[in-house]
Motif scaffolding. Structure first.
Motif, short mmCIF file in Angstrom:
data_model
loop_
_atom_site.label_atom_id
_atom_site.label_comp_id
_atom_site.label_asym_id
_atom_site.label_seq_id
_atom_site.Cartn_x
_atom_site.Cartn_y
_atom_site.Cartn_z
N MET B 234 -1.20 -4.68 -3.34
CA MET B 234 -0.29 -5.42 -2.46
C MET B 234 -0.83 -6.83 -2.36
O MET B 234 -1.91 -7.13 -2.84
CB MET B 234 -0.23 -4.79 -1.08
CG MET B 234 0.56 -3.52 -1.02
SD MET B 234 0.76 -2.96 0.68
CE MET B 234 2.06 -4.02 1.28
N LYS B 235 -0.05 -7.68 -1.70
CA LYS B 235 -0.58 -9.03 -1.52
C LYS B 235 -0.32 -9.52 -0.10
O LYS B 235 0.61 -9.08 0.58
CB LYS B 235 -0.01 -9.99 -2.55
CG LYS B 235 1.48 -10.16 -2.47
CD LYS B 235 1.97 -11.23 -3.42
CE LYS B 235 3.48 -11.32 -3.31
NZ LYS B 235 4.06 -12.41 -4.07
N LYS B 249 -13.60 -15.26 0.29
CA LYS B 249 -12.90 -14.04 -0.12
C LYS B 249 -13.52 -12.83 0.58
O LYS B 249 -14.72 -12.59 0.45
CB LYS B 249 -13.01 -13.86 -1.64
CG LYS B 249 -12.23 -12.65 -2.15
CD LYS B 249 -12.13 -12.63 -3.66
CE LYS B 249 -13.33 -11.98 -4.32
NZ LYS B 249 -13.47 -10.55 -4.05
N PRO B 250 -12.72 -12.11 1.38
CA PRO B 250 -13.27 -10.93 2.06
C PRO B 250 -13.60 -9.83 1.03
O PRO B 250 -13.04 -9.84 -0.07
CB PRO B 250 -12.13 -10.47 2.97
CG PRO B 250 -11.05 -11.47 2.84
CD PRO B 250 -11.30 -12.30 1.64
N GLU B 251 -14.47 -8.93 1.45
CA GLU B 251 -14.90 -7.87 0.52
C GLU B 251 -13.75 -7.00 0.02
O GLU B 251 -13.72 -6.57 -1.12
CB GLU B 251 -15.88 -6.95 1.25
CG GLU B 251 -17.30 -7.10 0.77
CD GLU B 251 -18.23 -6.39 1.71
OE1 GLU B 251 -17.99 -5.19 1.96
OE2 GLU B 251 -19.18 -7.04 2.20
N TRP B 252 -12.79 -6.72 0.93
CA TRP B 252 -11.70 -5.81 0.55
C TRP B 252 -10.72 -6.42 -0.43
O TRP B 252 -9.93 -5.74 -1.06
CB TRP B 252 -10.95 -5.33 1.81
CG TRP B 252 -10.59 -6.46 2.74
CD1 TRP B 252 -11.33 -6.89 3.81
CD2 TRP B 252 -9.45 -7.32 2.65
NE1 TRP B 252 -10.72 -7.97 4.39
CE2 TRP B 252 -9.57 -8.24 3.71
CE3 TRP B 252 -8.36 -7.38 1.79
CZ2 TRP B 252 -8.63 -9.24 3.93
CZ3 TRP B 252 -7.42 -8.37 2.02
CH2 TRP B 252 -7.56 -9.30 3.07
N ALA B 253 -10.73 -7.73 -0.57
CA ALA B 253 -9.73 -8.38 -1.43
C ALA B 253 -10.19 -8.42 -2.88
O ALA B 253 -11.38 -8.51 -3.16
CB ALA B 253 -9.44 -9.78 -0.93
N ASP B 270 -4.26 0.79 0.23
CA ASP B 270 -4.81 1.50 1.39
C ASP B 270 -5.68 0.62 2.28
O ASP B 270 -6.17 1.05 3.33
CB ASP B 270 -5.57 2.76 0.93
CG ASP B 270 -6.58 2.46 -0.16
OD1 ASP B 270 -6.71 1.26 -0.50
OD2 ASP B 270 -7.22 3.39 -0.66
N LEU B 271 -5.86 -0.63 1.89
CA LEU B 271 -6.65 -1.53 2.75
C LEU B 271 -5.75 -2.49 3.53
O LEU B 271 -6.21 -3.50 4.06
CB LEU B 271 -7.65 -2.32 1.89
CG LEU B 271 -8.70 -1.46 1.17
CD1 LEU B 271 -9.56 -2.30 0.27
CD2 LEU B 271 -9.55 -0.71 2.20
N ALA B 272 -4.48 -2.13 3.64
CA ALA B 272 -3.52 -3.02 4.28
C ALA B 272 -3.89 -3.33 5.73
O ALA B 272 -3.72 -4.46 6.20
CB ALA B 272 -2.13 -2.41 4.20
#
Lengths: 247, 315
Positions: B234-235, B249-253, B270-272
């Motif tokens: 997703m974006k 840049k965060p780790e989840w991105a 799933d990290l939305a």
């Protein structure tokens, strides 16, 4: 080729006639004015209307030729060049019909546009000057041949040439056919070299055939005139059809 | 069954001694009853393909079959087998939408009563009845475009070709138009939609091909291509109020890009919730204005593919 292509032709005529609509009517009227202008207006150029050289008859029989030339060699080519630039020709070429039908329909419509101007100018010139018309039966085949050769050349060059030069050529024809062509005066008045040019070009021969049809007691056209026009007809339509059929 | 098949089609334009390769070994296949999106930049070679289908151009090499007929050998067949929406600049002069649509129907050989019924149905569906009898030279671009659609759709051939059908059309009628396009496929007609409005075509097409500089970059089922390239991504899109150096840049991105004040992060679906929380924080710190989470679109994928292709050429 059966009734199917006949009804398709009628649809293509409907398409072309409705697209141009009132413009065709306006144009027919303009051509009437042009024809009367040539027959009546040019008479002021002459020293006296009852000029014994048959000058009035030259003008009166030249006017219909001018109408055909202006329509088929100037106006229609301008239209075609514009239609090419706007993509209308590509649209026509993508229709589910034989592309020759487009040519037949368009020539038919534009030929009809010239009829009122030719008829009215001849009639009015006759009423005013009685220049000595003597209409021969050859007017029918003669008119058909002139229409075909004129439109063949007009469609031929405007399709084969790129749009911009074709527009320029149409303007050149408008000017030279009025001033430097033996339509409204005898060929002999031109310099010799220009006479030879006109022996090959169609304009002089059109004028000859028109004159012989409208005043057969005063003028006659040589068979070569009919042959030259026939040849131009074939060359012109060949070029136009080749352009339309080209993939 | 394939209605349109292009096999290794190559077409070069020659003008003033310069050669332009408009179609470079293009192979495409459009099936019965499907809406096929042909995407690409200006000059990608889309119109060249259409003109070859219609017999307006002949390929240098390769074969083109429509409904089993070889239209390279018989270039006159293409325009009988396909109905096409005219280019938008095609002047209609004094023809009204009703007149020109009916003439097109009659040219395709359907009877007068059926022509009238179809015309009425299409005008009703697209809600353009109020302009049905207005001369073409007085119509707006959008209505002309819809008229062009009706001209192609009134009596569709085996395939209908639509060139940028939604340009200049208002948002409400765009929806009607996409629905009318879908209707065309019900009896097996194949529809080719040539467009660069990918975002809006995305939900309406079944199969796509992306063209770049005359070559097919990718083709196939739209959904599958998206899944394959975008996967489960997703974006997050946000309007940036700070410069690039302010964002880490965060780790989840998986990626973070900032271009022309638009911040875009991609991340696994799933990290939305994390992404949303992060966006909220950035907003509180005044680094971004409004933001949104969206699916990766076909358009994102298209831009990425075209970008890669351009990089590839530069390298």
């Amino acid at each position: 080729m059966s009734s199917g292509s006949g009804s398709k032709l009628s649809h293509v005529i409907e398409l072309q006639a409705k697209k141009q609509g009132s413009y065709l009517v306006v144009f027919a009227i303009i051509m009437i004015v042009v024809a009367l202008g040539v027959a009546i207006g040019f008479s002021y150029l002459m020293s006296s209307p009852d000029d014994t050289g048959g000058g009035m008859l030259y003008l009166a029989t030249g006017a219909p030729t001018i109408v055909l030339i202006m329509t088929a060699l100037v106006i229609v080519p301008m239209q075609n060049a514009g239609a090419k630039l706007t993509g209308y020709i590509d649209f026509v070429k993508s229709l589910p019909v034989s592309r020759k039908l487009f040519l037949i329909a368009d020539v038919g419509i534009w030929a009809l546009v010239t009829v009122p101007a030719i008829a009215i100018s001849v009639f009015v010139a006759h009423l005013i000057f009685a220049p000595g018309y003597a209409i021969s039966w050859t007017i029918i085949p003669g008119f058909v041949l002139m229409v075909l050769s004129c439109f063949a050349i007009g469609y031929g060059y405007s399709f084969v040439m790129p749009a911009e030069p074709a527009m320029a050529v149409s303007q050149l024809i408008a000017f030279t056919s009025l001033m430097f062509s033996p339509i409204n005066f005898p060929l002999e008045r031109l310099p010799e070299w220009l006479q030879s040019v006109h022996e090959v070009l169609p304009i002089y021969h059109m004028a000859e055939v028109m004159r012989a049809s409208l005043a057969h007691t005063s003028f006659s056209a040589e068979p070569v005139s009919y042959i030259v026009l026939g040849a131009w007809t074939i060359v012109g339509f060949f070029g136009a059809v080749r352009f339309l059929e080209k993939a | 069954m394939a209605v349109i098949e292009l096999d290794h089609v190559t077409k070069t334009y020659k003008s003033r001694g310069r050669k332009t390769l408009a179609n470079n070994d293009v192979s495409l296949s459009v099936n019965e009853g499907e809406v096929f999106g042909l995407f690409g930049h200006n000059g990608a070679g889309k119109t060249t393909i259409v003109n070859q289908l219609l017999g307006l151009l002949r390929p240098d090499s390769g074969s083109i079959m429509i409904a089993g007929k070889d239209v390279v050998k018989e270039p006159n067949l293409g325009r009988y087998l396909c109905s096409v929406q005219p280019q938008s600049r095609t002047p209609l002069g004094e023809l009204t939408p009703r007149a020109v649509t009916q003439i097109m129907g009659k040219l395709r050989g359907i009877d007068d009563a059926e022509v009238e019924r179809r015309t009425k149905e299409l005008f009703g569906k697209l809600d353009i009845e109020q302009w049905a009898d207005v001369q073409g030279n007085k119509l707006s671009g959008g209505v002309l475009r819809l008229t062009g659609f009706c001209m192609a759709a009134v009596a569709p051939g085996r395939a209908v070709i639509l060139d940028e059908p939604t340009n200049d059309v208002d948002p409400v009628r765009r929806r009607y138009l996409w629905s009318a396009i879908r209707d065309l496929t019900r009896d097996g007609t194949a529809v080719v939609v040539v467009t660069h409005a990918i975002r809006e075509a995305e939900s309406a097409v079944d199969t796509i091909a992306i063209l770049n500089e005359g070559k097919v970059l990718v083709q196939g089922n739209a959904r599958e291509i998206k899944d394959r390239t975008a996967g489960d991504q997703m974006k997050l899109e946000a309007v940036a109020k700070a410069g690039e150096e302010q964002f880490v840049k965060p780790e989840w991105a998986e990626s973070l890009k900032l271009a022309e004040a638009e911040l875009v992060l991609t991340f696994p679906r799933d990290l939305a919730t994390e992404a949303l929380r992060w966006a909220g924080e950035q907003r509180d710190r005044g680094l971004v204005a409004q933001y949104s989470l969206t699916e990766i679109t076909l358009e994102d994928m298209y831009i990425e593919l075209i970008g890669k292709a351009v990089d590839g050429v530069q390298r």
